[in-house]
Every structure is written in structure tokens, then in C-alpha cells.
Design an enzyme around this catalytic site. Structure first.
Site, PDB file in Angstrom:
ATOM      1  N   HIS A 130       3.125  -0.903   0.514  1.00  0.00           N
ATOM      2  CA  HIS A 130       3.065   0.141   1.530  1.00  0.00           C
ATOM      3  C   HIS A 130       2.633  -0.477   2.862  1.00  0.00           C
ATOM      4  O   HIS A 130       2.280  -1.663   2.934  1.00  0.00           O
ATOM      5  CB  HIS A 130       2.116   1.265   1.111  1.00  0.00           C
ATOM      6  CG  HIS A 130       2.766   2.299   0.251  1.00  0.00           C
ATOM      7  ND1 HIS A 130       3.806   3.091   0.696  1.00  0.00           N
ATOM      8  CD2 HIS A 130       2.539   2.670  -1.044  1.00  0.00           C
ATOM      9  CE1 HIS A 130       4.191   3.903  -0.274  1.00  0.00           C
ATOM     10  NE2 HIS A 130       3.443   3.666  -1.334  1.00  0.00           N
ATOM     11  N   ASP A 160       5.020   0.996   9.281  1.00  0.00           N
ATOM     12  CA  ASP A 160       6.161   1.856   8.948  1.00  0.00           C
ATOM     13  C   ASP A 160       6.974   2.252  10.177  1.00  0.00           C
ATOM     14  O   ASP A 160       8.197   2.123  10.192  1.00  0.00           O
ATOM     15  CB  ASP A 160       5.670   3.133   8.261  1.00  0.00           C
ATOM     16  CG  ASP A 160       5.383   2.927   6.784  1.00  0.00           C
ATOM     17  OD1 ASP A 160       5.662   1.827   6.275  1.00  0.00           O
ATOM     18  OD2 ASP A 160       4.865   3.862   6.148  1.00  0.00           O
TER      19      ASP A 160
END
Length: 380
Positions: A130, A160
Site C-alpha cells: 500500500h 497513491d
């Protein structure tokens, strides 16, 4: 409307940076069709559709991508698309029959955008991760935080969305421009680790020059200095100051009624601890609102630290229309801004259901073909 009007994008439903990239493209006028899974995967954070703001401004349909007829439908849509976005692990779309080779055979001008954390190759490419993990190996996470404290987690904005979504969008638009100028379609491998590292280019240069240290909270703009930091006010709220340039620093000292001679040279690190203590004492003497009244409309490089709920009400952001209301939900407006090709106001997220299929595919397929797909059960 919008500068990307006429560009058509297929989005294979995913999470995080893929939907953000698709939203950015749709906000600027691209026609984006999201292909949802017939049976959506359960995620760690579930919320009603209307609050999943990254899904705004585009239509969607639900398909079973294990069904060859559904795969054929996607490939037929690819023939009419400028680009495709997917965010699966490497090799997944190939196994579905929707990999780059199959897509580019159907549309040699297609730009095939792949967004992952680790990238399409390399020792970690097959493994889960992540945002936090991706920015950790680039050096960026280690640099964020205060002296003597663990690294601070900067939400998932840096990895992200900045290192991932924005670089994917830049790559897609660059490749689309290349294809429209007579070139071939191609694959864009947007890895979050690559984009995040690229964002930190200036700091790698500063470290190489010997003017930036690895230690957290020891540099001018990482909370090491007293003049680039946040301070608590009398009411428990916080303000930020950042006057790096001498003339702005002197303006802040003037407004704080501090004699520069008492603090010593601004850039001498030996003076920073005592100056920080004085700043902390000074800012603790008034409320955030009082400091805002005194400092906001000056060159002291000041701003109050606002919460999510407070930010849309700030006068500057209200004047610019930085936030908009869509179906009762306040959210950031499309950015950046254009003087001629002004995008329309985004629409709220829509579920892929029977009532919306015709509208979702209107720009892609003839009504007769849509009817055939419904009768065959490919579209549900």
C-alpha cells in the site's frame, strides 16, 4: 465541455490511484466508462456510493470478466477508446484476455495505462503493498516527521495520488498526444515508487550538494527551523508560518514585535532552538482567529491550520470556488482551471444498474447492439 472533450477512456474498476486518475480525466471533459465487477470485491473501508467521490463524473456498467462474451464486449469498446486504465497486479488482465497485446491488436492507437505500486517488473512486482510501503522505499517517508520521532504518515496523498494518479494521467495524455500525432499506441507503466521518487528530485539534489541531511526535523523546511513550522494558539488551534526569505522573515518578526537582534542570524541553526521557544510562547498568547486577523493579509507567509470541515469555509477558497456542492456533498472542484475550455460541473457517482446501461453506453455502442447484449445477459 473541457479541454479533454472527445477523448474516450475505459476504466477497469480498481481502488485508489486508478479511480483518482479516471476522475481527473473525466473532470476535464474526457468520456470515461468504468467497468465494474459483477460481484464487487469487499474492501477494508466500505461507504455508500454517493460518498465515494473518486467515482464522480462518469458512467459505469457491471460485467463478469470471467465470461468470454463480457471480455469480447470490453475489447469492442477498446476499439473506440483512446486509452484504458487498469490497476491489477501484473499479469491479471493478461489472464482475463484483456492484456496489452489483446487490446493493442484491436486498437493499435490505444494507450494502455497500468497503475501499480511496485511497477510491472522488479523483485517486488508480484507482492501486495500500500501507499505507506511504496513511499517508504523511496526515501520520502523517512524524511517526513520531527527530530527524534518516528516518520509521520502523510495520508496516501504522496504515493497513491501524487506519485501514482498524477503520473498516470501525465503518461496517458503524453501517449495519447503521440498517437494522435501519427505514432503508435503503447503501454504506460505508472509505478507509484517511480512517481514518488521523481517527486523528490529536488531533495536528492540538495542532499548531493550537502545542504540537506537525512535526519528528520533537522532541515529548513522539515520542521527543523523555527520559521517553517506550525504553532499552537491560546484556543488549542494551530497556525502555520513559513517565511524562508529574509524580507518575509523580518516582516513576521515586525508583526510579532520581536527584535531580530534577539534571535540572531536567521539561517544559523544554533539560534533555532531558542527562537522556536520564543515563537511558541508568542503564538500561545492569542487565539488562531486573532493571529489570522493580524497576519493573514501580510507577507509574513502565514495561514491558519484548518480542518476538513473548516477548509471549504475559508474566504479565499470560497472566493475562488475551490470547493463545490454536488448533490449535498461538499467536495473539491475540478483543477486546474482553463480560460476557454471550461469543464462542466461534475456529476455525482452513479451505480451500474439496469436503469443506467443505455446512457452509459450511448457514446460507445448503437442502441441495437446494446439491446442484443441485454438479451444475451452480458449486460445486467
Amino acid at each position: 465541455m473541457g479541454p479533454l472533450e472527445g477523448i474516450r477512456i475505459i476504466e477497469l474498476a480498481g481502488i485508489g490511484p486508478g479511480p483518482m486518475a479516471a476522475m481527473l480525466l473525466a473532470d476535464l471533459g474526457a468520456t470515461v466508462l468504468r467497468i465494474e465487477r459483477r460481484r464487487p470485491v469487499k474492501l477494508g473501508i466500505e461507504r455508500p456510493l454517493r460518498y465515494n467521490l473518486l467515482l464522480r463524473n462518469r458512467k459505469s456498467i457491471a460485467l463478469d470478466l470471467k465470461d468470454p462474451k463480457a471480455v469480447e464486449l470490453v475489447l469492442s469498446l477498446v476499439e473506440r477508446a483512446d486509452a484504458l486504465i487498469e490497476g491489477f497486479r501484473p499479469g491479471v488482465t493478461e489472464r482475463l484476455g484483456l492484456g496489452p497485446q489483446a487490446a493493442l491488436e484491436r486498437n493499435p492507437k490505444l494507450v494502455y495505462g497500468r497503475i501499480t505500486g511496485w511497477g510491472q517488473d522488479g523483485p517486488l512486482s508480484e507482492y501486495a503493498g500500500h501507499d505507506l510501503n511504496y513511499i517508504a522505499i523511496t526515501g520520502v517517508l523517512n524524511a517526513i516527521g520531527r527530530r527524534g520521532q518516528p516518520a509521520s504518515i502523510p495520508l496516501n496523498l504522496i504515493g497513491d495520488y501524487a506519485g501514482g494518479s498524477l503520473y498516470l494521467v501525465m503518461g496517458l495524455l503524453s501517449a495519447i498526444l503521440h498517437a494522435r500525432n501519427g505514432g503508435k499506441g503503447q503501454v504506460v507503466d505508472a509505478a507509484i515508487v517511480d512517481g514518488t521518487a521523481n517527486l523528490a528530485t529536488t531533495f536528492f539534489g540538495m542532499q548531493a550538494a550537502g545542504i540537506w541531511r537525512d535526519g528528520r526535523g533537522t532541515n529548513i523546511t522539515d520542521s527543523g527551523s523555527h520559521f517553517y513550522d506550525v504553532y499552537e494558539c491560546a484556543d488549542g488551534n494551530w497556525i502555520s508560518v513559513g517565511p524562508i526569505e529574509e524580507k518575509f522573515y523580518l516582516e513576521l518578526l515586525r508583526l510579532l514585535d520581536i527584535d531580530p537582534e534577539t534571535l540572531g542570524a536567521q539561517l544559523d541553526e544554533r539560534n533555532w532552538p531558542a527562537a522556536r521557544a520564543l515563537f511558541a510562547l508568542k503564538f500561545k498568547s492569542r487565539t488562531r482567529e486573532q493571529w489570522t486577523t493580524l497576519l493573514e493579509h501580510t507577507d509574513a507567509c502565514f495561514a491558519p491550520v484548518l480542518s476538513w470541515s473548516e477548509a471549504p469555509e475559508h474566504p479565499h477558497l470560497k472566493a475562488r470556488g475551490t470547493f463545490i456542492d454536488i448533490d449535498g456533498i461538499v467536495q473539491p472542484a475540478p483543477a486546474p482551471r482553463f480560460s476557454v475550455t471550461v469543464p462542466e460541473k461534475p456529476t455525482a457517482p452513479e451505480a451500474p444498474d439496469a436503469a443506467t446501461i443505455d446512457a452509459a453506453l450511448a457514446a460507445w455502442l448503437a442502441p441495437e447492439r446494446i439491446g442484443e447484449l441485454k438479451e444475451a445477459g452480458t449486460l445486467a
